[in-house]
Design a protein around this motif. Structure first.
Motif, mmCIF file in Angstrom:
data_model
loop_
_atom_site.group_PDB
_atom_site.id
_atom_site.type_symbol
_atom_site.label_atom_id
_atom_site.label_comp_id
_atom_site.label_asym_id
_atom_site.label_seq_id
_atom_site.Cartn_x
_atom_site.Cartn_y
_atom_site.Cartn_z
ATOM 1 N N GLY A 92 0.283 -3.617 -10.804
ATOM 2 C CA GLY A 92 0.669 -4.522 -10.180
ATOM 3 C C GLY A 92 0.699 -5.020 -8.963
ATOM 4 O O GLY A 92 0.193 -5.839 -7.903
ATOM 5 N N SER A 93 0.970 -3.873 -8.278
ATOM 6 C CA SER A 93 0.598 -3.319 -6.873
ATOM 7 C C SER A 93 -0.721 -4.331 -6.301
ATOM 8 O O SER A 93 -0.809 -4.776 -5.028
ATOM 9 N N ILE A 94 -1.239 -3.753 -7.123
ATOM 10 C CA ILE A 94 -2.914 -3.824 -6.788
ATOM 11 C C ILE A 94 -3.320 -5.712 -6.576
ATOM 12 O O ILE A 94 -4.066 -6.038 -5.368
ATOM 13 N N LEU A 95 -2.740 -5.929 -8.274
ATOM 14 C CA LEU A 95 -2.782 -7.606 -8.059
ATOM 15 C C LEU A 95 -1.890 -8.633 -6.690
ATOM 16 O O LEU A 95 -2.573 -9.201 -6.692
ATOM 17 N N LYS A 96 -0.973 -7.738 -7.081
ATOM 18 C CA LYS A 96 0.048 -8.623 -5.662
ATOM 19 C C LYS A 96 -0.980 -8.666 -4.308
ATOM 20 O O LYS A 96 -0.745 -9.641 -3.086
ATOM 21 N N MET A 97 -1.235 -7.461 -3.978
ATOM 22 C CA MET A 97 -2.466 -7.616 -2.607
ATOM 23 C C MET A 97 -2.830 -7.883 -3.215
ATOM 24 O O MET A 97 -3.277 -8.930 -2.029
ATOM 25 N N ALA A 136 0.491 -1.430 -0.203
ATOM 26 C CA ALA A 136 -0.298 0.023 -0.274
ATOM 27 C C ALA A 136 0.527 1.354 -0.278
ATOM 28 O O ALA A 136 0.177 1.955 -0.058
ATOM 29 N N PHE A 137 2.139 1.481 0.499
ATOM 30 C CA PHE A 137 2.799 2.088 0.740
ATOM 31 C C PHE A 137 3.518 2.976 -0.777
ATOM 32 O O PHE A 137 3.748 4.106 -0.890
ATOM 33 N N VAL A 138 3.581 1.755 -1.452
ATOM 34 C CA VAL A 138 4.514 1.423 -2.529
ATOM 35 C C VAL A 138 3.356 1.869 -4.026
ATOM 36 O O VAL A 138 4.183 3.430 -4.753
ATOM 37 N N ILE A 139 2.015 2.291 -3.279
ATOM 38 C CA ILE A 139 1.292 2.271 -4.099
ATOM 39 C C ILE A 139 0.809 3.755 -4.038
ATOM 40 O O ILE A 139 0.365 4.952 -4.807
ATOM 41 N N VAL A 140 0.920 4.813 -2.756
ATOM 42 C CA VAL A 140 1.155 5.727 -2.380
ATOM 43 C C VAL A 140 2.261 6.396 -3.157
ATOM 44 O O VAL A 140 1.953 7.642 -3.269
ATOM 45 N N ILE A 141 3.619 6.294 -3.209
ATOM 46 C CA ILE A 141 4.434 6.720 -3.204
ATOM 47 C C ILE A 141 4.540 6.939 -4.788
ATOM 48 O O ILE A 141 5.012 8.244 -5.313
ATOM 49 N N CYS A 142 4.133 6.074 -5.952
ATOM 50 C CA CYS A 142 3.786 5.631 -7.452
ATOM 51 C C CYS A 142 2.673 7.038 -7.646
ATOM 52 O O CYS A 142 3.167 7.285 -8.954
ATOM 53 N N LEU A 143 1.365 7.390 -7.088
ATOM 54 C CA LEU A 143 0.816 7.455 -7.317
ATOM 55 C C LEU A 143 1.262 10.108 -6.699
ATOM 56 O O LEU A 143 1.089 9.611 -7.465
ATOM 57 N N ALA A 144 2.039 9.499 -5.969
ATOM 58 C CA ALA A 144 2.284 10.735 -5.925
ATOM 59 C C ALA A 144 3.361 11.547 -6.582
ATOM 60 O O ALA A 144 3.261 12.398 -7.409
ATOM 61 N N SER A 145 4.777 9.870 -7.254
ATOM 62 C CA SER A 145 4.953 10.454 -8.406
ATOM 63 C C SER A 145 3.927 10.696 -9.956
ATOM 64 O O SER A 145 4.485 11.525 -10.451
ATOM 65 N N LEU A 146 2.961 10.146 -9.705
ATOM 66 C CA LEU A 146 2.632 10.370 -11.547
ATOM 67 C C LEU A 146 1.985 11.444 -11.103
ATOM 68 O O LEU A 146 1.930 12.193 -12.458
ATOM 69 N N ILE A 147 1.243 12.186 -10.072
ATOM 70 C CA ILE A 147 1.142 13.539 -9.771
ATOM 71 C C ILE A 147 1.695 13.723 -10.739
ATOM 72 O O ILE A 147 1.493 15.625 -10.792
#
Length: 586
Positions: A360-365, A295-306
């Motif tokens: 990929g992170s969502i699928l992994k979770m 979940a933290f990886v997803i947050v980091i990627c969202l911030a980078s995406l924005i």
């Protein structure tokens, strides 16, 4: 000696209320606004094309995107390594079970597949024994297996084997008289054998008419059954175990009627959610930690995406400002090269990698929570995203001239290389089709188009040359001679000519880039605009007598001073008050 007061040069000053004065003021204001607008645009362009370190030194702007990319590289790589280790356990479990199934259900299996099939039989007796052996092994599975296996239900929710045979409808054949009479319509007959039927003593099912095979009409015999198993090795890595369903199929292929029946074994493993798991220890807690990390990886990627999306939007706005200004001032459009410089391809690359990492992170979770079992799709997303993340690091190395040669060489040589590959690909396809149709019946590496393309690509790289020459069957002298002419011409053409020209194109681009780095790159409209001197500084240095008389107003003073200077900011107020003193002196 008393200091003499400064006197302006003699110049004719327009009367304040006259139209010439107002026109002059308006022209000065317009020129001032235009130069300020140009200078502001130039400063924004310079700042946009700065490196993160230069931006920090210029405006103390913290490079958030750089920090996020470094953090993302560490976290995404860690996530990929953990998932890769878990995926290796899954793949190893499937492969080990497939090998175990072949030893369990195939009679006389040597441990190595003969070709694309597992083994073969050559007599009717061996064929019957192989079929009955697989059925008996299925019945005795719990007593002979070493794994955690059990029986599974088939499509009809029944436990047992399903045996089907395909054969021609009817026919007679007398090879000695060269006589054949056959109906090519294919019939399919199936029978289901339960565990109770197989366990009967004596086994009545062996004497049934179904197993009386007429081999001259027989095309195929297929035995299918399902098994279930539990992968316990994941517990050692503190993960929840997976439950598997193995759909096994044994095929006796007699379509060629050549006296050799090929036996194929296929095992399709699917992961299902275990219905009841009672595991004591820290496995469940470790799974929760992994989910939090994902979940933290997803947050980091969202911030980078924005942040990257925001940078692209701002770049497009800046590009629009520059295009409008350039068209207004120079009366011509900006070249395409300068327009594409505002579209940062690295940001697009980062956005794609962020999206793939999030998916990929969502699928992994979901896989960790045992809601999904698609390891392959998840590995594709995570693997590709990690590749793009590491490739994106080159962007920051590109700010240094010593590391920027690779990127510039690839950009310069890519168009020429693509055009060259398009022409060379036509020759390559011609050799591929020719080798397949001529050498296919006599060489294993030319049996289908896929293997022919792979074999030729290996020859271009100098791999496996002697084996390709030696494995050609010498049953036909004409084909053997043609194979020599074919292979020698292909190797000579592609290695000595096409590959050398391919390398020469890249070398030429590299030499051009090195010369540009030494002598300077050709300047575009954008670069020339950024190198222009600041118009604001030039404007402040100019002090013509006429402009000074317009921008400044003399006024008698009471302390013996002849006049004072009033700045242009005061003179260009919306309302100008009437003078309270004597008129200006000539």
């Amino acid at each position: 000696m008393a200091r003499q007061p400064y006197r302006f040069p003699q110049a004719r000053i327009p009367e304040r209320g006259s139209g010439v004065f107002r026109l002059t003021v308006r022209n000065a204001m317009a020129r001032h606004d235009s130069e300020m607008k140009e200078e502001c645009l130039r400063e924004d362009l310079k700042f946009y094309f700065m490196s993160p370190c230069e931006k920090y030194r210029a405006r103390c702007q913290i490079p958030w995107k750089l920090g996020l990319q470094i953090l993302k590289i560490v976290m995404v790589t860690t996530q990929l390594v953990r998932f890769g280790l878990s995926n290796q356990l899954v793949v190893a479990f499937k492969e080990d079970n497939t090998v175990a199934f072949k030893h369990l259900f195939l009679k006389g299996y040597s441990g190595t597949d003969e070709d694309d099939y597992s083994c073969s039989v050559y007599t009717q007796e061996d064929a019957y024994e192989s079929i009955f052996f697989a059925i008996n092994q299925y019945h005795q599975l719990k007593d002979i297996t070493l794994g955690t296996l059990g029986y599974g239900e088939n499509e009809d929710n029944r436990i047992g084997l399903k045996v089907c045979k395909r054969h021609y409808k009817k026919g007679t054949m007398f090879p000695s008289n060269e006589t054949l009479n056959i109906d090519n319509d294919i019939e399919l007959d199936c029978v289901h054998l339960d565990l109770q039927d197989i366990s009967k003593d004596p086994p009545d099912w062996k004497n049934s008419s179904f197993f009386r095979l007429e081999f001259y009409r027989l095309l195929q015999v297929e035995i299918s059954f399902r098994l279930k198993g539990i992968d316990l090795q994941t517990i050692h890595s503190r993960e929840l175990p997976d439950c598997y369903v193995f759909q096994n199929t044994i095929i006796f292929d007699n379509k060629a009627h050549s006296g050799k029946i090929k036996i194929y074994f296929d095992s399709d493993a699917k992961i299902e959610e275990c219905k009841d798991l009672n595991i004591f220890g820290s496995t469940q807690k470790n799974t929760q930690y992994v989910l939090v990390f994902d979940a933290f990886v997803i947050v980091i990627c969202l911030a980078s995406l924005i942040l990257c999306t925001r940078s692209i939007v701002l770049a497009l706005r800046l590009r629009k400002r520059f295009l409008n200004f350039f068209l207004e001032k120079y009366k011509r459009p900006v070249c395409d090269t300068d327009q594409w410089k505002f579209i940062n391809g690295w940001y697009v690359l980062v956005i794609i990698s962020d999206l793939m990492t999030i998916i990929g992170s969502i699928l992994k979770m979901e896989i960790k929570a045992k809601n999904l079992t698609n390891y392959d799709l998840c590995s594709i997303f995570l693997g590709t995203s990690t590749l793009l993340v590491w490739v994106g690091v080159i962007r920051y190395l590109g700010y240094f001239q010593a590391y920027n040669v690779l990127i510039l060489t690839m950009q310069a040589s890519l168009p020429k290389v693509l055009r060259f590959c398009a022409c060379a690909g036509m020759i390559y396809l011609g050799y591929t089709f020719c080798g397949w149709i001529v050498l296919g019946p006599y060489h294993d590496k030319f049996e289908n188009l896929n293997t022919v393309a792979e074999c030729l690509f290996s020859l271009v790289n100098g791999d496996d040359m002697f084996a390709t020459f030696a494995q050609i069957q010498q049953k036909s002298i004409l084909v053997w001679l043609f194979s020599r002419l074919y292979l020698y011409s292909f190797i000579s053409l592609f290695i000595y000519m096409i590959l050398s020209l391919f390398i020469a194109l890249i070398t030429d681009s590299y030499d051009t880039i090195k010369k540009f780095q030494q002598n300077g790159f050709p300047e575009t409209d954008l670069q020339e605009f950024l190198k222009e001197c600041s118009s604001k500084e030039e404007y402040q240095k100019e002090s013509s007598a006429f402009l000074s008389c317009i921008c400044c107003r003399r006024r008698p003073c009471r302390d013996g001073q002849q006049f004072v200077l009033k700045p242009i900011s005061v003179m260009l107020l919306p309302t100008l008050p009437a003078p309270a003193t004597a008129p200006h002196e000539d």
